[in-house]
Design an enzyme around this catalytic site. Structure first.
Site, PDB file in Angstrom:
ATOM      1  N   ASP A 150       4.494   3.750  -5.795  1.00 33.50           N
ATOM      2  CA  ASP A 150       4.542   5.181  -5.482  1.00 33.50           C
ATOM      3  C   ASP A 150       5.943   5.631  -5.070  1.00 33.50           C
ATOM      4  O   ASP A 150       6.097   6.503  -4.233  1.00 33.50           O
ATOM      5  CB  ASP A 150       3.523   5.498  -4.385  1.00 33.50           C
ATOM      6  CG  ASP A 150       3.751   4.673  -3.124  1.00 33.50           C
ATOM      7  OD1 ASP A 150       4.565   3.736  -3.176  1.00 33.50           O
ATOM      8  OD2 ASP A 150       3.122   4.964  -2.098  1.00 33.50           O
ATOM      9  N   ASP A 156       2.150  -0.474  -4.400  1.00 30.79           N
ATOM     10  CA  ASP A 156       1.518   0.815  -4.730  1.00 30.79           C
ATOM     11  C   ASP A 156       2.180   1.592  -5.869  1.00 30.79           C
ATOM     12  O   ASP A 156       1.598   2.525  -6.403  1.00 30.79           O
ATOM     13  CB  ASP A 156       1.483   1.717  -3.490  1.00 30.79           C
ATOM     14  CG  ASP A 156       0.539   1.185  -2.431  1.00 30.79           C
ATOM     15  OD1 ASP A 156      -0.396   0.456  -2.807  1.00 30.79           O
ATOM     16  OD2 ASP A 156       0.742   1.483  -1.244  1.00 30.79           O
ATOM     17  N   ALA A 182      17.972 -13.115  -5.910  1.00 31.88           N
ATOM     18  CA  ALA A 182      18.946 -12.468  -6.799  1.00 31.88           C
ATOM     19  C   ALA A 182      20.126 -11.907  -6.010  1.00 31.88           C
ATOM     20  O   ALA A 182      21.283 -12.016  -6.431  1.00 31.88           O
ATOM     21  CB  ALA A 182      18.252 -11.354  -7.592  1.00 31.88           C
ATOM     22  N   VAL A 183      19.843 -11.327  -4.853  1.00 37.06           N
ATOM     23  CA  VAL A 183      20.926 -10.777  -4.017  1.00 37.06           C
ATOM     24  C   VAL A 183      21.835 -11.920  -3.554  1.00 37.06           C
ATOM     25  O   VAL A 183      23.069 -11.859  -3.675  1.00 37.06           O
ATOM     26  CB  VAL A 183      20.333 -10.000  -2.803  1.00 37.06           C
ATOM     27  CG1 VAL A 183      21.420  -9.672  -1.781  1.00 37.06           C
ATOM     28  CG2 VAL A 183      19.643  -8.723  -3.275  1.00 37.06           C
ATOM     29  N   ARG A 209       7.583  -4.211  11.144  1.00 33.68           N
ATOM     30  CA  ARG A 209       7.754  -2.772  11.332  1.00 33.68           C
ATOM     31  C   ARG A 209       8.437  -2.624  12.691  1.00 33.68           C
ATOM     32  O   ARG A 209       8.056  -3.286  13.648  1.00 33.68           O
ATOM     33  CB  ARG A 209       6.410  -2.062  11.287  1.00 33.68           C
ATOM     34  CG  ARG A 209       5.707  -2.327   9.958  1.00 33.68           C
ATOM     35  CD  ARG A 209       4.524  -1.426   9.721  1.00 33.68           C
ATOM     36  NE  ARG A 209       3.658  -1.963   8.676  1.00 33.68           N
ATOM     37  CZ  ARG A 209       3.748  -1.666   7.378  1.00 33.68           C
ATOM     38  NH1 ARG A 209       4.650  -0.816   6.937  1.00 33.68           N
ATOM     39  NH2 ARG A 209       2.913  -2.190   6.511  1.00 33.68           N
ATOM     40  N   ARG A 213      -3.683   4.198  -1.015  1.00 34.53           N
ATOM     41  CA  ARG A 213      -4.113   5.259  -0.098  1.00 34.53           C
ATOM     42  C   ARG A 213      -3.691   6.631  -0.613  1.00 34.53           C
ATOM     43  O   ARG A 213      -4.428   7.593  -0.522  1.00 34.53           O
ATOM     44  CB  ARG A 213      -3.509   5.017   1.286  1.00 34.53           C
ATOM     45  CG  ARG A 213      -4.596   4.814   2.317  1.00 34.53           C
ATOM     46  CD  ARG A 213      -4.057   4.367   3.633  1.00 34.53           C
ATOM     47  NE  ARG A 213      -4.371   2.968   3.856  1.00 34.53           N
ATOM     48  CZ  ARG A 213      -3.551   2.097   4.407  1.00 34.53           C
ATOM     49  NH1 ARG A 213      -2.354   2.445   4.783  1.00 34.53           N
ATOM     50  NH2 ARG A 213      -3.931   0.861   4.582  1.00 34.53           N
ATOM     51  N   GLY A 229       5.585  -3.352   4.369  1.00 32.89           N
ATOM     52  CA  GLY A 229       4.592  -4.282   3.812  1.00 32.89           C
ATOM     53  C   GLY A 229       5.238  -5.227   2.804  1.00 32.89           C
ATOM     54  O   GLY A 229       6.132  -4.832   2.076  1.00 32.89           O
ATOM     55  N   ARG A 264     -26.107  -5.163 -12.719  1.00 35.23           N
ATOM     56  CA  ARG A 264     -25.764  -4.429 -11.511  1.00 35.23           C
ATOM     57  C   ARG A 264     -24.609  -3.461 -11.734  1.00 35.23           C
ATOM     58  O   ARG A 264     -23.823  -3.630 -12.657  1.00 35.23           O
ATOM     59  CB  ARG A 264     -25.357  -5.397 -10.407  1.00 35.23           C
ATOM     60  CG  ARG A 264     -26.538  -5.897  -9.647  1.00 35.23           C
ATOM     61  CD  ARG A 264     -26.118  -6.884  -8.597  1.00 35.23           C
ATOM     62  NE  ARG A 264     -27.303  -7.536  -8.048  1.00 35.23           N
ATOM     63  CZ  ARG A 264     -27.311  -8.754  -7.561  1.00 35.23           C
ATOM     64  NH1 ARG A 264     -26.212  -9.468  -7.544  1.00 35.23           N
ATOM     65  NH2 ARG A 264     -28.414  -9.263  -7.067  1.00 35.23           N
ATOM     66  N   ASP A 317       9.193   3.462   1.093  1.00 32.81           N
ATOM     67  CA  ASP A 317       9.937   4.681   1.449  1.00 32.81           C
ATOM     68  C   ASP A 317      10.277   4.764   2.940  1.00 32.81           C
ATOM     69  O   ASP A 317      11.293   5.362   3.300  1.00 32.81           O
ATOM     70  CB  ASP A 317       9.240   5.949   0.931  1.00 32.81           C
ATOM     71  CG  ASP A 317       7.807   6.059   1.388  1.00 32.81           C
ATOM     72  OD1 ASP A 317       7.347   5.160   2.115  1.00 32.81           O
ATOM     73  OD2 ASP A 317       7.160   7.058   1.026  1.00 32.81           O
ATOM     74  N   THR A 329       6.933  -2.642  -3.154  1.00 31.55           N
ATOM     75  CA  THR A 329       5.608  -2.245  -2.666  1.00 31.55           C
ATOM     76  C   THR A 329       4.644  -2.329  -3.847  1.00 31.55           C
ATOM     77  O   THR A 329       5.041  -2.035  -4.972  1.00 31.55           O
ATOM     78  CB  THR A 329       5.616  -0.805  -2.075  1.00 31.55           C
ATOM     79  OG1 THR A 329       4.264  -0.352  -1.953  1.00 31.55           O
ATOM     80  CG2 THR A 329       6.343   0.189  -2.961  1.00 31.55           C
TER      81      THR A 329
HETATM   82  P1  ATP Z   1       5.095   0.144   2.882  1.00 29.13           P
HETATM   83  O1  ATP Z   1       4.627   1.495   3.367  1.00 29.13           O
HETATM   84  O2  ATP Z   1       5.016  -0.036   1.412  1.00 29.13           O
HETATM   85  O3  ATP Z   1       4.468  -0.967   3.639  1.00 29.13           O
HETATM   86  P2  ATP Z   1       7.557   0.994   4.038  1.00 29.13           P
HETATM   87  O4  ATP Z   1       8.965   0.560   3.888  1.00 29.13           O
HETATM   88  O5  ATP Z   1       7.272   2.433   3.683  1.00 29.13           O
HETATM   89  O6  ATP Z   1       6.665   0.015   3.212  1.00 29.13           O
HETATM   90  P3  ATP Z   1       7.159   1.531   6.861  1.00 29.13           P
HETATM   91  O7  ATP Z   1       6.350   0.795   7.859  1.00 29.13           O
HETATM   92  O8  ATP Z   1       6.862   2.975   6.634  1.00 29.13           O
HETATM   93  O9  ATP Z   1       7.045   0.685   5.522  1.00 29.13           O
HETATM   94  O10 ATP Z   1       8.700   1.431   7.279  1.00 29.13           O
HETATM   95  C1  ATP Z   1       9.293   0.185   7.551  1.00 29.13           C
HETATM   96  C2  ATP Z   1      10.269   0.310   8.689  1.00 29.13           C
HETATM   97  O11 ATP Z   1      11.308   1.243   8.333  1.00 29.13           O
HETATM   98  C3  ATP Z   1       9.699   0.881   9.982  1.00 29.13           C
HETATM   99  O12 ATP Z   1       9.012  -0.090  10.744  1.00 29.13           O
HETATM  100  C4  ATP Z   1      10.946   1.368  10.677  1.00 29.13           C
HETATM  101  O13 ATP Z   1      11.614   0.307  11.296  1.00 29.13           O
HETATM  102  C5  ATP Z   1      11.785   1.893   9.510  1.00 29.13           C
HETATM  103  N1  ATP Z   1      11.599   3.348   9.409  1.00 29.13           N
HETATM  104  C6  ATP Z   1      10.587   4.013   8.835  1.00 29.13           C
HETATM  105  N2  ATP Z   1      10.723   5.344   8.983  1.00 29.13           N
HETATM  106  C7  ATP Z   1      11.861   5.513   9.695  1.00 29.13           C
HETATM  107  C8  ATP Z   1      12.550   6.649  10.212  1.00 29.13           C
HETATM  108  N3  ATP Z   1      12.108   7.893  10.029  1.00 29.13           N
HETATM  109  N4  ATP Z   1      13.683   6.438  10.895  1.00 29.13           N
HETATM  110  C9  ATP Z   1      14.169   5.185  11.090  1.00 29.13           C
HETATM  111  N5  ATP Z   1      13.563   4.089  10.645  1.00 29.13           N
HETATM  112  C10 ATP Z   1      12.420   4.240   9.960  1.00 29.13           C
END
Ligand code: ATP
Length: 328
Positions: free
Chosen positions: A134, A132, A26-27, A76, A176, A15, A167, A107, A130
């Site tokens: 978290d 959240d 920055a990178v 994703r 979540r 997200g 109200r 994560d 993110t």
């Molecule tokens: P947020 O949950 O805050 O939106 P996030 O980084 O946790 O961010 P995810 O959709 O869980 O979002 O993960 C992003 C991408 O990371 C996934 O679409 C996938 O490509 C990769 N990824 C997630 N879990 C795995 C895993 N177990 N192995 C390999 N790649 C993964």
């Protein structure tokens, strides 16, 4: 001897959140500062698999620090969750002579980076992005502060209507699994009650509190509810339940939704993104890998990716007490 790093890739994944562009900037600029090349990897891990890369110099990130979302796009990728997909991604990185990458995400994105690092001995570094908040190993993730300010601004506006019509408003905010946004924005916006996933106050307690609000002379009330609260009813069912049990209340629901993820990053998020971006690149150049850069006690610190993924962030219990005292 680890391979000398001459080219670093940067991607945003999962997200989007405000501050991601400031981190990309920055990178890119830290790479230029250290005379190494930087490559933008578009559309997260899916773009990595497809070789969707573009060289980036310090001027390619002009006028981006103030922009929400991500100029590199996010995605994703199911394919990256397979070994075949990751192998393709590795081959694309090797072909483009990229020696390391920085991933800005949550994560899930860190899990992908961690696995990739283990499989291909490829240097990786994570920046927590993110709203959240978290993620373990940082007191603030990119976008969280901006989201808090957005939520408080929205509730201030809702309060104008609430008090003009006597109200009760239920305002649902993102979160979540974690109630950081609800708890902090709830206190900041002066909510009467705050419902979060970490603590189930129960329906009876909510009714009691709302009754007390009425008798204590409050003419309007705001209840902030995190998406993942454990009260057992969604926000609309909760409205019906409260109206059925407390007919003196006229309840309105406002679900803030995706507006919480957008908008220009706050100054705090811009500064945080800049600090984390510098540290991520310089840590890779120092030969470090498989860490997340975060902020702890005001200092930029490294936490092993695995720890950041597995660790649990706790809600600040003191804030629960402050909220209770404030709603007297
Ligand atoms: P947020 O949950 O805050 O939106 P996030 O980084 O946790 O961010 P995810 O959709 O869980 O979002 O993960 C992003 C991408 O990371 C996934 O679409 C996938 O490509 C990769 N990824 C997630 N879990 C795995 C895993 N177990 N192995 C390999 N790649 C993964």
């Amino acid at each position: 001897m680890p391979k000398l790093i001459k080219k670093i890739g940067v991607l945003t994944s999962g997200g989007d959140s405000p501050g991601m562009n400031a981190a990309i900037r920055a990178v890119v600029r830290t790479c230029a500062y250290h005379n190494i090349q930087c490559v933008g990897i578009y559309r997260g891990y899916q773009g990595m698999i497809e070789g969707d890369f573009k060289e980036m110099g310090p001027r390619s990130v002009n006028n981006t620090i103030n922009k929400g979302g991500t100029i590199l796009k996010s995605a994703r990728s199911k394919e990256f969750m397979t070994i075949e997909g990751r192998k393709k991604a590795y081959e694309q990185l090797v072909k483009a002579a990229i020696d390391a990458f920085v991933v800005i995400g949550g994560d899930g994105s860190f899990t992908g980076a961690e696995i990739f690092n283990k499989e291909f001995k490829f240097p990786v570094m994570g920046i927590p992005g993110t709203i959240d908040n978290d993620i373990f190993g940082t007191t603030h993730t990119l976008g969280y502060d901006t989201a808090l300010n957005t939520v408080v601004e929205c509730i201030d506006k809702i309060r104008d209507t609430a008090s003009s019509h006597n109200r009760l408003f239920f305002v649902e905010v993102m979160g979540r699994d974690a109630g950081h946004i609800a708890l902090n924005a709830g206190i900041g916006a002066g909510a009467e009650e705050i419902l979060i996933p970490e603590q189930d106050l129960g329906l009876e307690r909510l009714l009691e509190s709302l009754k007390k609000s009425k008798t204590s002379g409050k003419s309007s009330s705001i209840v902030v509810i995190a998406e993942g609260d454990k009260i057992g009813k969604n926000v609309f069912e909760l409205k019906d339940y409260v109206e059925a049990n407390l007919p003196e209340y006229e309840v309105r629901v406002s679900v803030l939704g995706h507006m919480q993820r957008g908008g220009p990053p706050s100054c705090f998020d811009r500064v945080l993104a800049s600090r984390l971006g510098v540290k991520a690149v310089e840590s890779l150049l120092d030969g470090k890998s498989n860490y997340m850069v975060g902020i702890l006690n005001g200092k930029v610190e490294l936490t092993p990716l695995l720890k950041a993924i597995k660790g649990h962030t706790e809600i600040d219990r003191e804030l629960l007490r402050v909220s209770e005292i404030m709603s007297i």
